[in-house]
Design an enzyme around this catalytic site. Structure first.
Site, mmCIF file in Angstrom:
data_model
loop_
_atom_site.group_PDB
_atom_site.id
_atom_site.type_symbol
_atom_site.label_atom_id
_atom_site.label_comp_id
_atom_site.label_asym_id
_atom_site.label_seq_id
_atom_site.Cartn_x
_atom_site.Cartn_y
_atom_site.Cartn_z
ATOM 1 C CB THR A 68 -32.297 10.591 -6.838
ATOM 2 O OG1 THR A 68 -31.504 9.454 -6.731
ATOM 3 C CG2 THR A 68 -33.729 10.141 -6.840
ATOM 4 C CG ASN A 69 -29.462 8.042 -10.799
ATOM 5 O OD1 ASN A 69 -29.383 6.811 -10.587
ATOM 6 N ND2 ASN A 69 -28.611 8.849 -10.387
ATOM 7 N NE ARG A 70 -36.478 3.878 -13.892
ATOM 8 C CZ ARG A 70 -36.834 3.319 -15.040
ATOM 9 N NH1 ARG A 70 -36.395 3.938 -16.341
ATOM 10 N NH2 ARG A 70 -37.005 1.671 -15.125
ATOM 11 C CB SER A 71 -28.871 4.011 -10.325
ATOM 12 O OG SER A 71 -27.887 2.846 -9.649
#
Ligand code: CTP
Length: 412
Positions: free
Chosen positions: A216-219
């Site tokens: 995933t990512n930090r959004s």
């Protein structure tokens, strides 16, 4: 003393006409007369300062109800502000002074008019009138921006003669124009996105690696949620396709349609489906560029570091642009950390979007996981617009103001 029982609902729309203390207060008498002629029930509320410019008796004589000024003047109605606020179908303030606007933006409720503005769920229309220097003050403009993104309608003043023989912007809009807008609000107009369907994606997608782990990512989804809230307050029908379960502001929570998704593929299917009937699509989500076939069982440590066979995901934005209907506005986001301007300009062209909201993800206080944001708005053929550091809701208002302009261009 028992509280008086509520009055029966009035047969015609019930309009609270607020009048603040400015020279244009005398024009509120014409507004009142025209509202009555149009068949509305009108309850005038003057601020104490307004009574220095106009006589309350004039308002009482023309209105459907006696004029009210103070919070404490009627012993039979100990809470006049909540009764007015609850009963109103619309509150119009004409003229709205710099001081009244500031009190409303701050949430102060120190007289009957400002308390009534605090105690209502009805639409509010402010018609500012003041000297040009006051109108152009950043304090006034920022307060109005705050109120606009909260869904307050503002009918901008016109150019013309002002008090003291001056000429400039700041003259109260014509009573005729005010009453015409009142009619539209009573008929359902809530802002420049009224009647528009807006699809917004939010959050970072999660690609499962195995039943436990994800890529995933930090959004955080904050900017997408802020866009959904502000778009709803500007009148749009909003569909929010989101990977995160954040809390929407209480006033819009019931109006925004939520579609929960997890992976890039789910986000793609939901977005393409919703976009087919949308006027605007805003891709604020941070979509994984690569995915993988998840392992059916948990990968075991003892088996050593796994090799993840990543495959590219389709670019949803490019697909949206390819499939878009005539007049549909498509907005993309760009997260950059190097050569921000050059990369963003290339992305504007390669993705074919109408508007690109560019984030330098290395700027402290901007982008992922932050409550604030600093962005640059790019459109083809126009100079970039820098939006300095501010709340994500205020950034949302700027983005949506550009969207409104793009919709208007498309409609031409
Ligand atoms: N986007 C998309 N589908 C993808 C990847 C991104 O629709 N598979 C959208 C994002 O929602 C965003 C825009 O494309 O609106 C730009 O995303 P960004 O991550 O900045 O750029 P990428 O296209 O992924 O390119 P790069 O990672 O090389 O910067």
């Amino acid at each position: 003393m028992p509280f008086a029982t509520p009055e029966p609902a009035s047969p015609s729309p019930y309009i609270v006409l607020g009048v603040a203390g400015g020279i244009a207060a005398y024009k509120a008498i014409d507004v009142l007369r025209r509202l009555r002629d149009a068949g509305y029930t009108v309850a005038p509320v003057l601020t104490p300062d307004a009574t220095r410019f106009v006589g309350p008796l004039t308002f009482s004589a023309l209105a459907s109800e006696p004029v009210r000024v103070g919070l404490y003047e009627d012993p039979h109605v100990p809470i006049p502000h909540t009764r007015l606020g609850q009963r109103a179908d619309l509150i119009v303030v004409a003229p709205a002074t710099a001081h009244l606007i500031a009190r409303f933006a701050m949430g102060l409720a120190d007289d009957l008019l400002s308390a009534t503005l605090m105690a209502t769920n009805a639409p509010v229309l402010l018609c500012p009138a003041m000297h040009t220097e006051m109108w152009e003050q950043p304090a006034v403009q920022e307060n109005l921006a705050t109120l606009r993104r909260r869904g307050v309608l503002v009918l901008e003043p016109e150019e013309g003669h002002l008090a003291g023989g001056d000429v400039g912007t700041g003259r109260l809009a014509e009573p005729e124009t005010i009453v015409e807008l009142v009619g539209r609000i009573v008929a359902g107009y809530r802002g420049p996105l009224t009647g528009r369907r807006v699809v917004i994606t939010a959050g970072g997608t999660r690609e499962p690696i195995d039943p436990v782990r994800v890529l995933t990512n930090r959004s955080s989804g904050r900017q997408g949620y802020a866009l959904a809230e502000v778009a709803s307050r500007l009148g749009a029908e909003v569909i929010l396709i989101t990977t995160t379960d954040r809390t929407l502001a209480i006033d819009v929570a019931r109006r925004v349609g939520i579609v929960p998704v997890t992976t890039a593929d789910e986000l793609r299917v939901a977005t393409l489906d919703a976009a087919s009937t949308a006027d605007v699509v805003i891709m604020a989500a941070a979509v994984a560029d690569f995915t993988l076939a998840p392992a059916p069982n948990k990968l075991k440590k003892a088996d050593g570091p796994p090799t993840l066979a990543l495959t590219p995901t389709p670019d949803i934005l490019t697909e949206l642009v390819r499939r878009r209907s005539a007049g549909q506005v498509v907005v993309g986001f760009a997260a950059e950390s190097t050569d921000v301007v050059a990369n963003a300009e290339a992305k504007l062209i390669s993705k074919g979007v109408d508007l690109l909201v560019v984030n330098d993800v290395l700027t402290p206080g901007a982008g992922f996981e932050s409550d604030t944001n600093e962005v640059r708005l790019l459109t083809r053929g126009q100079a970039p617009q820098e939006i300095s550091m501010r709340s994500k809701e205020d950034v949302a208002l700027e983005v949506l103001t550009r969207v409104v302009a793009l919709l208007a261009q498309g409609a031409q």
